[in-house]
Design a protein around this motif. Structure first.
Motif, PDB file in Angstrom:
ATOM      1  N   GLN A  25      -9.101  -2.684  -0.267  1.00 44.37           N
ATOM      2  CA  GLN A  25      -8.767  -2.165  -1.593  1.00 44.37           C
ATOM      3  C   GLN A  25      -9.202  -3.132  -2.692  1.00 44.37           C
ATOM      4  N   PHE A  61      -8.468   6.817  -3.416  1.00 47.32           N
ATOM      5  CA  PHE A  61      -7.674   6.780  -4.654  1.00 47.32           C
ATOM      6  C   PHE A  61      -8.017   5.543  -5.475  1.00 47.32           C
ATOM      7  N   VAL A  62      -8.034   4.379  -4.811  1.00 47.84           N
ATOM      8  CA  VAL A  62      -8.314   3.144  -5.548  1.00 47.84           C
ATOM      9  C   VAL A  62      -9.725   3.188  -6.132  1.00 47.84           C
ATOM     10  N   ARG A 103     -11.429   5.796  -7.091  1.00 45.92           N
ATOM     11  CA  ARG A 103     -11.460   6.665  -8.274  1.00 45.92           C
ATOM     12  C   ARG A 103     -10.742   6.017  -9.447  1.00 45.92           C
ATOM     13  N   ALA A 104      -9.634   5.350  -9.160  1.00 42.09           N
ATOM     14  CA  ALA A 104      -8.916   4.672 -10.244  1.00 42.09           C
ATOM     15  C   ALA A 104      -9.769   3.551 -10.833  1.00 42.09           C
ATOM     16  N   ARG A 105     -10.701   3.036 -10.016  1.00 37.94           N
ATOM     17  CA  ARG A 105     -11.608   1.991 -10.499  1.00 37.94           C
ATOM     18  C   ARG A 105     -12.787   2.596 -11.246  1.00 37.94           C
ATOM     19  N   GLU A 153       2.443   6.349   2.983  1.00 37.53           N
ATOM     20  CA  GLU A 153       2.341   7.710   3.495  1.00 37.53           C
ATOM     21  C   GLU A 153       0.904   8.225   3.471  1.00 37.53           C
ATOM     22  N   MET A 154       0.015   7.501   2.765  1.00 37.96           N
ATOM     23  CA  MET A 154      -1.377   7.962   2.694  1.00 37.96           C
ATOM     24  C   MET A 154      -2.169   7.434   3.888  1.00 37.96           C
ATOM     25  N   CYS A 189       0.868  -1.183   0.000  1.00 35.08           N
ATOM     26  CA  CYS A 189       0.000   0.000   0.000  1.00 35.08           C
ATOM     27  C   CYS A 189       0.904   1.232   0.000  1.00 35.08           C
ATOM     28  N   TYR A 190       0.327   2.373  -0.375  1.00 38.30           N
ATOM     29  CA  TYR A 190       1.083   3.621  -0.273  1.00 38.30           C
ATOM     30  C   TYR A 190       1.108   4.047   1.190  1.00 38.30           C
ATOM     31  N   GLU A 201      -7.701   8.107   2.425  1.00 36.41           N
ATOM     32  CA  GLU A 201      -7.117   8.679   1.194  1.00 36.41           C
ATOM     33  C   GLU A 201      -6.783   7.575   0.194  1.00 36.41           C
ATOM     34  N   PHE A 202      -6.148   6.510   0.734  1.00 39.83           N
ATOM     35  CA  PHE A 202      -5.718   5.415  -0.131  1.00 39.83           C
ATOM     36  C   PHE A 202      -6.918   4.729  -0.773  1.00 39.83           C
TER      37      PHE A 202
END
Lengths: 244, 309
Positions: free
Chosen positions: B145, B97-98, B100-102, B88-89, B85-86, B93-94
């Motif tokens: 995720q 992000f996933v 929206r990317a989906r 720092e997020m 996973c990222y 937030e993480f």
């Protein structure tokens, strides 16, 4: 387009969630200040322009842009998040461009934050603000070119130090390709057309043109092509080596 | 449905996955089982579009992973090995992000993220940076995720690796809850995990498919299947008595426990009869179901050819 912006947004929040962004901005501003006012002799020259400010940008970028670019893909590889990112339903070019745009925008923010220097020169005299704007645009384009090189180098390795060194060397070659240090390698044996072509690749020459205040279409096309070339190389290399 | 058609992955002379073909239907929870380096992860990386197969292909819900990679990837949720996973997020937030990317946007993002966080009990750590979380929480973030967009196909690479027994139990329960009409593929080298959650097992070693069956049928391949184990004071004399029975093929003593293997039907009754007739004081008497670890070793032995990625 949406996917590109999503990747860009994530990348940018990543910068500001860690001290990376703040440390970089402070160092960038301090360095530009030192170069402009001490090495550049901003006051001593008695001319109301930002030449001492812009003249050192290529050399500043030579080390600072690879520092931003080195983490772009090397960090994803090291942390394994590259597998997460590239199995989301977004294409490789979208991911590459999204990450590049985030870093480029960030460098743009750094440039904008140098505005006190611009205020200073306007307070002291009446400079040609059109030329200053052109130079800012030229500087940002040059940063983009180096960033694209750095992003491509970062895709080659999981080690950020190696990515950094490779990018500095590649940027150095591009920066100086008009000067004897690089040209001497080619003159004498390579055909004149090639020598001229290599000389025409110099970041320095194109940046110098723009920072005189003339935005020539050829210079714009040059920077756009450099960015496009390295990003395409980035996509190809990443596709070939993403599993390693 | 997942259809893998002659999937191959070679690195130079090394073959990580060798001509693997299989189909998975909705409702199946398929366990990829194999020693380390068997090609489980490589197969999953090809199914999810991260690695390009050297030859062969696969279809996810009818979408070819090579020709129509984005459509195939839209149908699936993937937990990569180690749940990267990222760091720092923050968790929210993480996950946003996933989402929206989906391709989700607006209220759908918040809805999907909220539902996934509730399902995995992430409510208490919404705003914490992921890198500050414990291993169990990180794994849950990885799972959240993967199932955020309620995919038809879930591919989970070692979902319980490195978790403590309680966390393992939790993740297994979650997988069981989700099964229903989804396709779930998990990889593991933990044998009891397969018995706990899967209704189909593929044993892979050296990149090749060695067995494809239900867990119960695999266990039945064990030589211990229907054997009887007795723990008593004098196993040697009991062994010689029991070996005479027509239902017994062999008797073995290990760690003071006597195990007799069947030669036909009715072994358990014959053994209890012998115990009563001889008046042995028995401390333990059990019918063996079969031993998965023994089946696994038998099937994979000699098939591991070096270490794979």
């Amino acid at each position: 387009m949406n996917a590109t912006l999503t990747v860009m947004r994530r990348e940018l929040t990543g910068y500001f969630a860690t001290p990376v962004a703040y440390v970089f901005i402070v160092i960038f501003l301090v360095m530009t200040g030192v170069f402009t006012f001490y090495l550049g002799g901003f006051y001593e020259r008695g001319i109301a322009d930002l030449d001492p400010f812009f003249r050192f940008h290529p050399w500043l970028y030579l080390f600072l842009v690879p520092a931003i670019a080195m983490r772009l893909w090397a960090e994803e590889r090291r942390a394994g998040t590259i597998e997460l990112l590239l199995t989301l339903p977004l294409s490789l070019p979208q991911a590459v461009v999204g990450k590049f745009l985030a870093a480029w925008l960030f460098l743009g923010v750094c440039l904008v934050l140098t505005f006190p220097t611009w205020i200073t020169v306007n307070y002291l005299g009446s400079p040609d603000n059109g030329a200053i704007l052109a130079a800012y645009i030229g500087s940002w384009l040059m940063a983009g070119g180096m960033l694209a090189i750095g992003s491509c180098m970062s895709a080659l390795t999981r080690n950020q130090v190696i990515a950094f060194i490779l990018s500095v060397v590649a940027c150095f070659v591009f920066l100086l390709s008009g000067l004897p240090v690089i040209m001497d390698l080619f003159t004498g044996w390579a055909p004149q057309v090639l020598v001229d072509a290599i000389a025409g690749l110099s970041f320095l020459a194109h940046f110098a043109d723009i920072s005189r205040g003339v935005i020539d279409l050829r210079d714009l096309v040059y920077f756009v092509l450099v960015i496009a070339f390295w990003l395409v190389a980035n996509v190809i290399l990443l596709d070939a080596r993403k599993g390693e | 449905m997942i259809e893998a058609i002659s999937l191959c992955k070679r690195y130079g002379v090394f073959t990580a996955v060798d001509d693997l073909s299989f189909q998975v239907e909705p409702g199946q929870v398929l366990g990829f089982l194999g020693p380390n380096g068997a090609g489980k992860s490589t197969t999953m990386k090809m199914l999810t579009g991260f690695l390009t197969p050297t030859s062969g292909t696969a279809r996810i819900q009818g979408h070819d992973i090579l020709d129509d990679s984005l459509a195939a990837r839209r149908c699936l949720g993937y937990l990569p090995e180690g749940a990267p996973c990222y760091g720092e997020m923050s968790v929210s937030e993480f996950l946003r992000f996933v989402a929206r990317a989906r391709g989700l946007d607006g209220a759908a993002v918040s809805g999907a993220v909220g539902a996934a966080m509730e399902r995995l009990n992430l409510g208490g750590v919404v705003h914490q940076p992921i890198e500050t979380l414990s291993k169990g929480f990180k794994r849950r973030v990885g799972l959240a995720q993967a199932l955020l967009h309620d995919p038809d196909v879930l591919i989970l690479d070692e979902p319980t690796d490195g978790l403590d027994p309680n966390q393992k139990h939790e993740v297994r329960r979650l997988i069981q809850d989700m099964s229903g009409d989804k396709i779930i593929v998990i990889s593991t080298h933990i044998l009891e995990e397969v018995e706990a959650v899967c209704n189909r097992v593929m044993i892979i070693a050296g990149g090749r498919l060695l067995a494809d069956d239900t867990p119960a049928a695999l266990v039945a391949r064990s030589r211990y299947h229907n054997a009887v184990t007795v723990v008593l004071d004098n196993p040697e004399s009991a062994a010689s008595v029991l070996s005479e029975l027509p239902q017994v093929s062999r008797a073995e003593i290990r760690d003071g426990a006597l195990t007799v293997f069947p030669a036909g039907e009715g072994l358990f009754g014959a053994v209890t009869g012998a115990v009563e007739a001889n008046g042995w004081s028995v401390r333990e008497l059990r019918l063996e179901n079969g031993r998965f670890d023994e089946v696994f070793r038998t099937i994979t032995q000699g098939e591991t050819r070096g270490e794979a990625a």
